[in-house]
Design an enzyme around this catalytic site. Structure first.
Site, PDB file in Angstrom:
ATOM      1  N   GLU A   1       0.848  -1.194   0.000  1.00 34.56           N
ATOM      2  CA  GLU A   1       0.000   0.000   0.000  1.00 34.56           C
ATOM      3  C   GLU A   1       0.874   1.231   0.000  1.00 34.56           C
ATOM      4  O   GLU A   1       0.458   2.298  -0.450  1.00 34.56           O
ATOM      5  CB  GLU A   1      -0.906  -0.008   1.241  1.00 34.56           C
ATOM      6  CG  GLU A   1      -1.956   1.102   1.299  1.00 34.56           C
ATOM      7  CD  GLU A   1      -1.461   2.421   1.895  1.00 34.56           C
ATOM      8  OE1 GLU A   1      -2.221   3.388   1.857  1.00 34.56           O
ATOM      9  OE2 GLU A   1      -0.323   2.499   2.398  1.00 34.56           O
TER      10      GLU A   1
ATOM     11  N   CYS B   1      -4.772  -3.556   1.996  1.00 40.87           N
ATOM     12  CA  CYS B   1      -4.093  -4.662   2.695  1.00 40.87           C
ATOM     13  C   CYS B   1      -4.332  -6.019   2.036  1.00 40.87           C
ATOM     14  O   CYS B   1      -3.878  -7.038   2.549  1.00 40.87           O
ATOM     15  CB  CYS B   1      -4.551  -4.697   4.150  1.00 40.87           C
ATOM     16  SG  CYS B   1      -4.310  -3.121   4.975  1.00 40.87           S
TER      17      CYS B   1
ATOM     18  N   HIS C   1      -6.484 -11.007   8.465  1.00 43.32           N
ATOM     19  CA  HIS C   1      -5.797  -9.722   8.332  1.00 43.32           C
ATOM     20  C   HIS C   1      -5.884  -8.992   9.670  1.00 43.32           C
ATOM     21  O   HIS C   1      -6.941  -8.944  10.297  1.00 43.32           O
ATOM     22  CB  HIS C   1      -6.443  -8.886   7.225  1.00 43.32           C
ATOM     23  CG  HIS C   1      -6.014  -7.448   7.266  1.00 43.32           C
ATOM     24  ND1 HIS C   1      -4.684  -7.087   7.289  1.00 43.32           N
ATOM     25  CD2 HIS C   1      -6.728  -6.289   7.312  1.00 43.32           C
ATOM     26  CE1 HIS C   1      -4.604  -5.772   7.340  1.00 43.32           C
ATOM     27  NE2 HIS C   1      -5.829  -5.266   7.365  1.00 43.32           N
TER      28      HIS C   1
HETATM   29  N1  COA Z   1      -8.503  -0.783  28.999  1.00 39.64           N
HETATM   30  C1  COA Z   1      -8.961  -1.784  28.183  1.00 39.64           C
HETATM   31  N2  COA Z   1      -9.681  -1.552  27.040  1.00 39.64           N
HETATM   32  C2  COA Z   1      -9.949  -0.270  26.738  1.00 39.64           C
HETATM   33  C3  COA Z   1      -9.529   0.803  27.547  1.00 39.64           C
HETATM   34  C4  COA Z   1      -8.782   0.503  28.737  1.00 39.64           C
HETATM   35  N3  COA Z   1      -8.323   1.463  29.536  1.00 39.64           N
HETATM   36  N4  COA Z   1      -9.956   1.955  26.983  1.00 39.64           N
HETATM   37  C5  COA Z   1     -10.634   1.613  25.849  1.00 39.64           C
HETATM   38  N5  COA Z   1     -10.618   0.254  25.696  1.00 39.64           N
HETATM   39  C6  COA Z   1     -11.186  -0.530  24.614  1.00 39.64           C
HETATM   40  C7  COA Z   1     -12.559  -0.097  24.137  1.00 39.64           C
HETATM   41  O1  COA Z   1     -13.580  -0.629  24.943  1.00 39.64           O
HETATM   42  C8  COA Z   1     -12.567  -0.640  22.727  1.00 39.64           C
HETATM   43  O2  COA Z   1     -12.801  -2.022  22.760  1.00 39.64           O
HETATM   44  P1  COA Z   1     -13.959  -2.682  21.854  1.00 39.64           P
HETATM   45  O3  COA Z   1     -13.641  -2.311  20.418  1.00 39.64           O
HETATM   46  O4  COA Z   1     -13.808  -4.135  22.091  1.00 39.64           O
HETATM   47  O5  COA Z   1     -15.235  -2.092  22.306  1.00 39.64           O
HETATM   48  C9  COA Z   1     -11.113  -0.471  22.272  1.00 39.64           C
HETATM   49  O6  COA Z   1     -10.352  -0.313  23.482  1.00 39.64           O
HETATM   50  C10 COA Z   1     -10.880   0.737  21.388  1.00 39.64           C
HETATM   51  O7  COA Z   1     -11.434   1.847  22.022  1.00 39.64           O
HETATM   52  P2  COA Z   1     -12.224   2.945  21.181  1.00 39.64           P
HETATM   53  O8  COA Z   1     -12.778   3.950  22.110  1.00 39.64           O
HETATM   54  O9  COA Z   1     -13.163   2.272  20.234  1.00 39.64           O
HETATM   55  O10 COA Z   1     -10.981   3.562  20.371  1.00 39.64           O
HETATM   56  P3  COA Z   1     -10.936   4.629  19.222  1.00 39.64           P
HETATM   57  O11 COA Z   1     -12.188   5.407  19.122  1.00 39.64           O
HETATM   58  O12 COA Z   1      -9.678   5.364  19.442  1.00 39.64           O
HETATM   59  O13 COA Z   1     -10.835   3.776  17.867  1.00 39.64           O
HETATM   60  C11 COA Z   1     -10.026   2.233  16.265  1.00 39.64           C
HETATM   61  C12 COA Z   1     -10.254   2.491  17.760  1.00 39.64           C
HETATM   62  C13 COA Z   1      -9.542   0.782  16.131  1.00 39.64           C
HETATM   63  C14 COA Z   1     -11.327   2.383  15.502  1.00 39.64           C
HETATM   64  C15 COA Z   1      -8.952   3.218  15.734  1.00 39.64           C
HETATM   65  O14 COA Z   1      -7.722   2.955  16.362  1.00 39.64           O
HETATM   66  C16 COA Z   1      -8.762   3.148  14.245  1.00 39.64           C
HETATM   67  O15 COA Z   1      -9.443   3.818  13.472  1.00 39.64           O
HETATM   68  N6  COA Z   1      -7.816   2.313  13.801  1.00 39.64           N
HETATM   69  C17 COA Z   1      -7.562   2.065  12.411  1.00 39.64           C
HETATM   70  C18 COA Z   1      -8.666   1.140  11.882  1.00 39.64           C
HETATM   71  C19 COA Z   1      -8.185   0.346  10.725  1.00 39.64           C
HETATM   72  O16 COA Z   1      -7.073  -0.088  10.695  1.00 39.64           O
HETATM   73  N7  COA Z   1      -9.086   0.133   9.771  1.00 39.64           N
HETATM   74  C20 COA Z   1      -8.765  -0.679   8.655  1.00 39.64           C
HETATM   75  C21 COA Z   1      -9.481  -1.969   8.829  1.00 39.64           C
HETATM   76  S1  COA Z   1      -8.805  -3.136   7.756  1.00 39.64           S
END
Ligand code: COA
Length: 389
Positions: free
Chosen positions: A79, A111, A233
């Site tokens: 990518e 990916c 993935h």
């Molecule tokens: N301890 C344990 N877990 C915790 C925590 C803590 N202190 N604080 C938050 N979490 C958990 C949340 O409950 C959540 O878990 P869940 O998804 O099982 O509900 C997880 O951590 C992520 O928290 P969230 O608030 O959803 O994080 P975010 O809004 O920052 O977004 C992603 C997370 C993954 C959406 C973000 O990192 C992202 O956009 N990543 C890229 C996505 C990607 O790669 N997409 C391509 C797909 S192929």
């Protein structure tokens, strides 16, 4: 005749940021990263590293063992390409001193493209069993600083050799594919960092899994219970956990949580430490599974779900071959993670910002790393690489 993967090698960048550093900078609990998204570290390329140096380092291990004779095709999946026109694979071909009678091309679909490369390679070998295809998947996953995607960055490469009568993994012919024109994750030509609609991308991934699995079943794929391990993935390792839970629900499996985790856990260990490596990540997952699963996997079936945002996805399976353990480089792969030099948050931020600062200008990189290949800089818009023998 069976066709599949005869050898699989790994490389990653030589710097590492523990996600504790990022959490401290953000003033949040690191549990969100260590547990919530299932990532502990991310590999960060030094200034003299990129997809070519990592890809060459992975592929050099394959050539050291098998030689380059008979490899008439090199497919480079990425990518994070370094040129809009010339394949990164041609740079690797030159660095490795491969023979001129070789077709080299770069493949792109977020990916997913390493799986496209695998499928194309299988076709080439099916037509002529004497052919060998070298596939390289190498990516640097970059999001803008201070965005939600930032903790899921990373960098790694794999190289694998596709041949007849494969020594590592026979790839079975039935697959299920799915394409959907969406914008869950993408990167316009003028950006060096990806754009992502995070929550939507998770839902899109799971929807694609259901669709690809459905086609796999409709085309005569084996039942869920005939698959011993699963390899997904992994944009972040928790995604694979969510995906496997979803697949178990789709098929009505009565496996409990621990049984479900036993089918995927070993595949998560390397990615947890490299961070996202886009196209490479599912094959880093395969290597992690083969190296880290406590059970003997010879003769057992692995199910693969490959997803590339945008989106294209595929479900397929493979059978692990007898003697596979003898082909693994488990200690060396662990060392390449352990030997990365830790960097602190300011250094990470400086490295991140330096990528855009040098766009379009001539520059020389400092010799920061001591790996076998380095990116030396740009002269007259030409990227220069060096091999250390
Ligand atoms: N301890 C344990 N877990 C915790 C925590 C803590 N202190 N604080 C938050 N979490 C958990 C949340 O409950 C959540 O878990 P869940 O998804 O099982 O509900 C997880 O951590 C992520 O928290 P969230 O608030 O959803 O994080 P975010 O809004 O920052 O977004 C992603 C997370 C993954 C959406 C973000 O990192 C992202 O956009 N990543 C890229 C996505 C990607 O790669 N997409 C391509 C797909 S192929």
């Amino acid at each position: 005749m069976t066709i599949g993967i005869s050898d699989l090698a790994f490389a990653t960048a030589h710097r590492v940021l523990d996600l504790q550093q990022l959490a401290d900078h953000q003033g949040i609990d690191v549990g969100k990263y260590y547990i919530g998204i299932g990532q502990s570290e991310m590999s960060i390329p030094a200034a003299d590293e990129d997809i070519v140096t990592m890809g060459a380092q992975a592929a050099a291990q394959i050539l050291a063992r098998h030689g380059a004779d008979g490899i008439r095709t090199l497919l480079f999946a990425t990518e994070s390409g370094i040129d809009q026109s010339k394949s990164a694979g041609v740079f690797v071909h030159g660095l490795l001193g491969m023979g001129a009678h070789c077709r080299v091309v770069e493949l792109k679909q977020a990916c997913y493209s390493a799986t496209a490369a695998l499928q194309f390679a299988l076709g080439i070998v099916a037509r002529d069993a004497s052919e060998k295809v070298l596939v390289i998947a190498s990516d640097v996953a970059r999001y803008a600083l201070d965005t939600s995607g930032e903790p899921t960055q990373g960098a790694a490469a794999v190289a694998f050799l596709v041949t007849a009568d494969p020594a590592l993994l026979e790839v079975e012919p039935v697959t299920g594919v799915h394409t959907d024109d969406i914008h869950d994750f993408w990167r316009p030509n003028y950006l060096s960092t990806a754009l992502v609609d995070g929550k939507y991308s998770l839902a899109a991934y799971l929807g694609a899994l259901e669709a690809a699995w459905g086609e796999y079943q409709a085309r005569g794929g084996v039942a869920f219970d005939e698959i011993a391990r699963f390899c997904y993935h992994q944009p972040f390792t928790k995604m694979a956990v969510k995906a496997h839970d979803r697949l178990c629900r789709i098929v009505g499996s009565d496996l409990d949580r621990d049984q479900r985790r036993a089918q995927i856990d070993a595949s998560l260990e390397l990615n947890r430490r490299t961070g996202n490596s886009y196209t490479a990540s599912i094959y880093v997952g395969l290597l992690s599974l083969l190296e880290r699963d406590p059970d003997e996997l010879a003769g057992r079936r692995i199910g693969f779900f490959s997803y590339g945002s945008g989106s294209v996805s595929e479900f397929f399976t493979g059978i692990v071959q007898p003697g596979y353990r003898d082909l693994l480089r488990t200690a060396a792969d662990a060392a390449s993670l352990d030997d990365r030099r830790p960097i602190d948050y300011p250094r990470y931020r400086a490295l991140h910002e330096s990528v855009d600062a040098v766009q379009g200008s001539d520059y020389e990189t400092a010799a920061e790393t001591s790996g076998p290949f380095r990116f030396a800089g740009v002269v007259d818009h030409v990227r220069r690489y060096q091999r250390r023998d």
